[in-house]
Design a protein around this motif. Structure first.
Motif, mmCIF file in Angstrom:
data_model
loop_
_atom_site.group_PDB
_atom_site.id
_atom_site.type_symbol
_atom_site.label_atom_id
_atom_site.label_comp_id
_atom_site.label_asym_id
_atom_site.label_seq_id
_atom_site.Cartn_x
_atom_site.Cartn_y
_atom_site.Cartn_z
ATOM 1 N N PRO A 1 0.785 -1.353 0.210
ATOM 2 C CA PRO A 1 -0.011 -0.114 -0.066
ATOM 3 C C PRO A 1 0.924 1.199 -0.263
ATOM 4 O O PRO A 1 0.292 2.265 -0.644
ATOM 5 N N ILE A 2 2.006 1.272 0.738
ATOM 6 C CA ILE A 2 2.878 2.265 0.459
ATOM 7 C C ILE A 2 3.486 2.574 -0.871
ATOM 8 O O ILE A 2 3.361 3.859 -1.278
ATOM 9 N N ALA A 3 3.650 1.564 -1.618
ATOM 10 C CA ALA A 3 4.403 1.727 -2.942
ATOM 11 C C ALA A 3 3.177 2.277 -3.813
ATOM 12 O O ALA A 3 3.458 3.048 -4.690
ATOM 13 N N ALA A 4 1.888 1.618 -3.740
ATOM 14 C CA ALA A 4 0.755 2.062 -4.423
ATOM 15 C C ALA A 4 0.513 3.666 -4.269
ATOM 16 O O ALA A 4 0.321 4.218 -5.057
ATOM 17 N N SER A 5 0.552 4.102 -2.982
ATOM 18 C CA SER A 5 0.361 5.428 -2.832
ATOM 19 C C SER A 5 1.349 6.572 -3.512
ATOM 20 O O SER A 5 1.310 7.378 -4.183
ATOM 21 N N ILE A 6 2.511 5.926 -3.233
ATOM 22 C CA ILE A 6 3.718 6.859 -3.797
ATOM 23 C C ILE A 6 3.643 6.577 -5.348
ATOM 24 O O ILE A 6 3.880 7.859 -6.126
ATOM 25 N N SER A 7 3.231 5.522 -5.834
ATOM 26 C CA SER A 7 3.028 5.611 -7.414
ATOM 27 C C SER A 7 1.965 6.415 -7.937
ATOM 28 O O SER A 7 1.967 7.105 -8.929
ATOM 29 N N ARG B 1 -4.384 10.924 -12.962
ATOM 30 C CA ARG B 1 -4.893 10.179 -14.242
ATOM 31 C C ARG B 1 -4.363 8.822 -14.309
ATOM 32 O O ARG B 1 -4.981 7.697 -14.370
ATOM 33 N N LYS B 2 -2.972 8.887 -14.480
ATOM 34 C CA LYS B 2 -2.244 7.765 -14.913
ATOM 35 C C LYS B 2 -1.986 7.027 -13.285
ATOM 36 O O LYS B 2 -1.949 5.659 -13.360
ATOM 37 N N GLY B 3 -2.035 7.689 -12.403
ATOM 38 C CA GLY B 3 -1.605 7.072 -10.957
ATOM 39 C C GLY B 3 -2.569 6.071 -10.592
ATOM 40 O O GLY B 3 -2.312 5.119 -9.865
ATOM 41 N N ILE C 1 -1.436 -1.410 -10.318
ATOM 42 C CA ILE C 1 -0.414 -2.473 -10.726
ATOM 43 C C ILE C 1 0.551 -2.445 -10.091
ATOM 44 O O ILE C 1 1.084 -3.844 -9.611
ATOM 45 N N THR C 2 0.993 -1.612 -9.246
ATOM 46 C CA THR C 2 2.109 -1.572 -8.152
ATOM 47 C C THR C 2 1.627 -2.420 -7.019
ATOM 48 O O THR C 2 2.302 -3.353 -6.453
ATOM 49 N N PHE C 3 0.496 -2.176 -6.663
ATOM 50 C CA PHE C 3 -0.134 -2.626 -5.437
ATOM 51 C C PHE C 3 -0.175 -4.334 -5.724
ATOM 52 O O PHE C 3 0.299 -5.185 -4.767
#
Length: 95
Positions: free
Chosen positions: A37-43, A50-52, A58-60
């Protein structure tokens, strides 16, 4: 250094953090549950609203799935969006 390449350095470092859990056999999967979840938030914040929303999902998933830690998702997204310019919004000329 250009801002685009500063972002690349951040992406490579974030991918390295995600891959670090591979080095700790017993604890690694539990760290992935915390890191996902940390990586997903940063992404989401790094690649824009829009892309985030897509990159964060995908990162999550990538961080939670076993044996996918070797995929450098942040760096791949940087290459697609910042280097190649895929998905750039074009300005419309209104007459």
């Amino acid at each position: 250094m250009d801002n685009k390449y500063k972002k690349l350095v951040k992406c490579v470092l974030l991918d390295a953090v995600g891959m670090a859990s591979l080095a700790i056999p017993a604890v690694g999967p539990f760290l992935d549950v915390v890191w996902a979840p940390i990586a997903a938030s940063i992404s989401y914040k790094m690649f824009g609203e829009r892309k985030g929303k897509y990159t964060s999902l995908i990162t999550f998933i990538e961080e939670l799935l076993p044996a996918t830690d070797v995929i450098p998702s942040f760096t791949i997204f940087w290459f697609l969006f910042d280097f190649l310019g895929i998905g750039k919004e074009t300005q419309k000329i209104i007459i």
